[in-house]
Design a protein around this motif. Structure first.
Motif, PDB file in Angstrom:
ATOM      1  N   PRO A   1       0.828  -1.218   0.000  1.00 39.51           N
ATOM      2  CA  PRO A   1       0.000   0.000   0.000  1.00 39.51           C
ATOM      3  C   PRO A   1       0.859   1.263   0.000  1.00 39.51           C
ATOM      4  O   PRO A   1       1.980   1.245   0.509  1.00 39.51           O
ATOM      5  CB  PRO A   1      -0.775  -0.116   1.313  1.00 39.51           C
ATOM      6  N   ALA A   2       0.327   2.340  -0.578  1.00 41.20           N
ATOM      7  CA  ALA A   2       1.016   3.629  -0.512  1.00 41.20           C
ATOM      8  C   ALA A   2       0.912   4.164   0.921  1.00 41.20           C
ATOM      9  O   ALA A   2       0.004   3.797   1.664  1.00 41.20           O
ATOM     10  CB  ALA A   2       0.377   4.612  -1.484  1.00 41.20           C
ATOM     11  N   THR A   3       1.843   5.040   1.300  1.00 40.62           N
ATOM     12  CA  THR A   3       1.823   5.631   2.640  1.00 40.62           C
ATOM     13  C   THR A   3       0.657   6.606   2.756  1.00 40.62           C
ATOM     14  O   THR A   3       0.431   7.429   1.878  1.00 40.62           O
ATOM     15  CB  THR A   3       3.144   6.387   2.889  1.00 40.62           C
ATOM     16  N   VAL A   4      -0.089   6.451   3.848  1.00 42.11           N
ATOM     17  CA  VAL A   4      -1.249   7.326   4.084  1.00 42.11           C
ATOM     18  C   VAL A   4      -1.139   7.908   5.478  1.00 42.11           C
ATOM     19  O   VAL A   4      -0.836   7.188   6.437  1.00 42.11           O
ATOM     20  CB  VAL A   4      -2.569   6.519   3.986  1.00 42.11           C
TER      21      VAL A   4
ATOM     22  N   GLU B   1       0.902   7.947  10.590  1.00 41.17           N
ATOM     23  CA  GLU B   1       0.739   7.023   9.477  1.00 41.17           C
ATOM     24  C   GLU B   1      -0.328   5.980   9.779  1.00 41.17           C
ATOM     25  O   GLU B   1      -0.386   5.458  10.895  1.00 41.17           O
ATOM     26  CB  GLU B   1       2.083   6.337   9.211  1.00 41.17           C
TER      27      GLU B   1
ATOM     28  N   HIS C   1      -2.193  -0.097   6.099  1.00 35.43           N
ATOM     29  CA  HIS C   1      -3.170  -0.654   5.155  1.00 35.43           C
ATOM     30  C   HIS C   1      -2.710  -2.025   4.681  1.00 35.43           C
ATOM     31  O   HIS C   1      -1.529  -2.365   4.803  1.00 35.43           O
ATOM     32  CB  HIS C   1      -3.323   0.274   3.942  1.00 35.43           C
TER      33      HIS C   1
ATOM     34  N   ASP D   1      -8.566  -1.012   0.451  1.00 30.14           N
ATOM     35  CA  ASP D   1      -8.907   0.189   1.223  1.00 30.14           C
ATOM     36  C   ASP D   1      -9.974   1.054   0.559  1.00 30.14           C
ATOM     37  O   ASP D   1     -10.017   2.264   0.805  1.00 30.14           O
ATOM     38  CB  ASP D   1      -7.638   1.022   1.440  1.00 30.14           C
TER      39      ASP D   1
ATOM     40  N   ALA E   1      -4.653   4.515  -0.099  1.00 28.71           N
ATOM     41  CA  ALA E   1      -3.423   3.726  -0.252  1.00 28.71           C
ATOM     42  C   ALA E   1      -3.357   3.015  -1.597  1.00 28.71           C
ATOM     43  O   ALA E   1      -2.436   2.235  -1.846  1.00 28.71           O
ATOM     44  CB  ALA E   1      -3.307   2.707   0.889  1.00 28.71           C
ATOM     45  N   SER E   2      -4.357   3.251  -2.469  1.00 29.36           N
ATOM     46  CA  SER E   2      -4.367   2.564  -3.762  1.00 29.36           C
ATOM     47  C   SER E   2      -4.704   3.488  -4.934  1.00 29.36           C
ATOM     48  O   SER E   2      -4.719   3.053  -6.080  1.00 29.36           O
ATOM     49  CB  SER E   2      -5.371   1.406  -3.738  1.00 29.36           C
TER      50      SER E   2
END
Ligand code: ZN
Length: 402
Positions: free
Chosen positions: A62-65, A76, A79, A162, A169-170
């Protein structure tokens, strides 16, 4: 199978018993968006299931959120991983099919089991939204692969972890996979239990504005303080005034403050907007910046803006309308009557449409009462909608440009 052999023959290829069994198994695994262990289990099961198709399966990190805490601190949020299948990436004409494995029901929610409501209907978490839809993707593609000519085209399948919290995160992954595709299909459940599709959608944005004032004694030297709650309240009135016919603004929460005898130095304002058009979305963005600058200057406070529009409005352009018409025509070939209506809801279809790729985003099962313990899925719709998608893909593979 010949591409133009009777579309009804598609129904015979589909193993409806296997579909139902798989949906029951998948719905029994809790995949609340915050349940990373459950999502990991699910991602593994999906990776295995989709390995039956040609191509390569990958689990994508997942991307950082980040989010803003009630104390105004950015932190942070973890996910789950997303599943991606890439089939014939070298093909000239390619599609993207998307779905989500997460549900709105956390691990400790009482709604965890699947049960029968009547001969044709099951009740269970995520059955309609959208483990049923994920299963439709799988079996539609298995069926599609038996059709002559399928090998001329390619496709990506993206199942994120998500969607229910906004696909933060997507988002990047969805946009990356959508870009350059001929058409997109997303497997949210039908807008109505009769199979009606969702047409145009508004957008949505969530914001957290952190205001840093200066504390002082409420009686002794209030003039030295900069009241963050007053500044936040002023901001609430200004953004509420930006609501109109084409946008709603909902100031939802103010956190912060302090004891009664202290000028508060912190406030966090949370709000949601629902723009109906791109123009309304952009106009709000500019107005918000002006309001924040005014609050900063007039109240002498520090301001930090977090969040924004995560789902842009999804108008239906001519190309997208042709895709709707194609789905309708395929439905007619299969004896299914397909209509559509606009909706206030949002989904990954919004983000796909923003890349300029035509999308129909309610290709999943027929069902209803989603996001509630009454969620249900109409069992015969598994086979029905898998056949519909297989037929749509077959016609998209041979026809002229949309
Ligand atoms: Zn959904």
């Amino acid at each position: 199978m010949k591409p133009d052999s009777a579309p009804q023959a598609l129904l015979d290829v589909i193993d409806a018993d296997a579909m139902l069994r798989e949906v029951q198994e998948w719905a029994a695994i809790n995949t609340g968006t915050a349940n990373i262990a459950g999502l990991d289990t699910m991602a593994g099961i999906l990776a295995d299931a989709f390995s039956a198709l040609p191509g390569e399966v990958e689990l994508v990190e997942p991307a950082t959120v980040t989010a803003i805490s009630g104390e105004g601190r950015e932190f942070e949020k973890p996910h789950g991983r997303h599943m991606v299948l890439r089939v014939r990436p070298e093909a000239e004409r390619r599609f993207v099919l998307t779905g989500h494995m997460d549900t709105v029901f956390p691990g400790d929610h009482p709604f965890q089991e699947v049960s029968w409501l009547d001969d044709e209907t099951i009740n269970g978490p995520g059955t309609a939204d959208m483990k049923g839809g994920l299963n439709v993707i799988l079996h539609a593609l298995k069926t599609f692969e038996t059709i002559e000519g399928a090998q001329r085209v390619g496709y990506d399948v993206m199942i994120n972890s998500d969607e229910e919290t906004g696909s933060l995160a997507s988002r990047g992954l969805i946009e990356e996979l959508a870009r350059g595709k001929y058409a997109a299909l997303t497997y949210e459940p039908s807008a109505l239990p009769d199979g009606t599709l969702a047409h145009a959608r508004g957008g949505t944005g969530n914001y957290s504005i952190t205001i840093h004032g200066r504390s002082a004694h409420a009686g002794r030297n209030p003039q030295d303080g900069r009241n963050a709650i007053v500044a936040a309240s002023d901001l609430v009135l200004r953004i509420a005034a930006l609501a109109g016919d084409d946008i709603t603004v909902n100031p939802a929460k103010i956190e912060g403050g302090s004891a009664n005898n202290v000028v508060p130095d912190l406030a966090v304002l949370r709000f949601n907007i629902r723009p109906k058009s791109t123009e309304a979305m952009n106009r709000f963005d500019g107005e918000l910046d002006r309001a924040l600058a005014a609050i900063k200057a007039e109240h002498e406070v520090g301001i930090h803006r977090h969040g924004g529009v995560t789902r842009p409005p999804k108008p239906v352009d001519a190309k997208a309308q042709r895709l709707f018409d194609l789905v309708k025509s395929c439905g007619a070939e299969l004896g299914q009557k397909i209509g559509w209506q606009p909706t206030g809801g949002v989904c990954d279809g919004n983000n796909i449409a923003a890349t300029g790729v035509p999308v129909v985003d309610t290709m999943g099962v027929r069902g209803g009462a989603i996001h509630s313990p009454d969620e249900f899925m109409i069992v015969p719709s598994l086979r029905e909608r898998a056949a519909l998608s297989a037929r749509v893909l077959a016609r998209l593979s041979t026809g002229d440009h949309l």
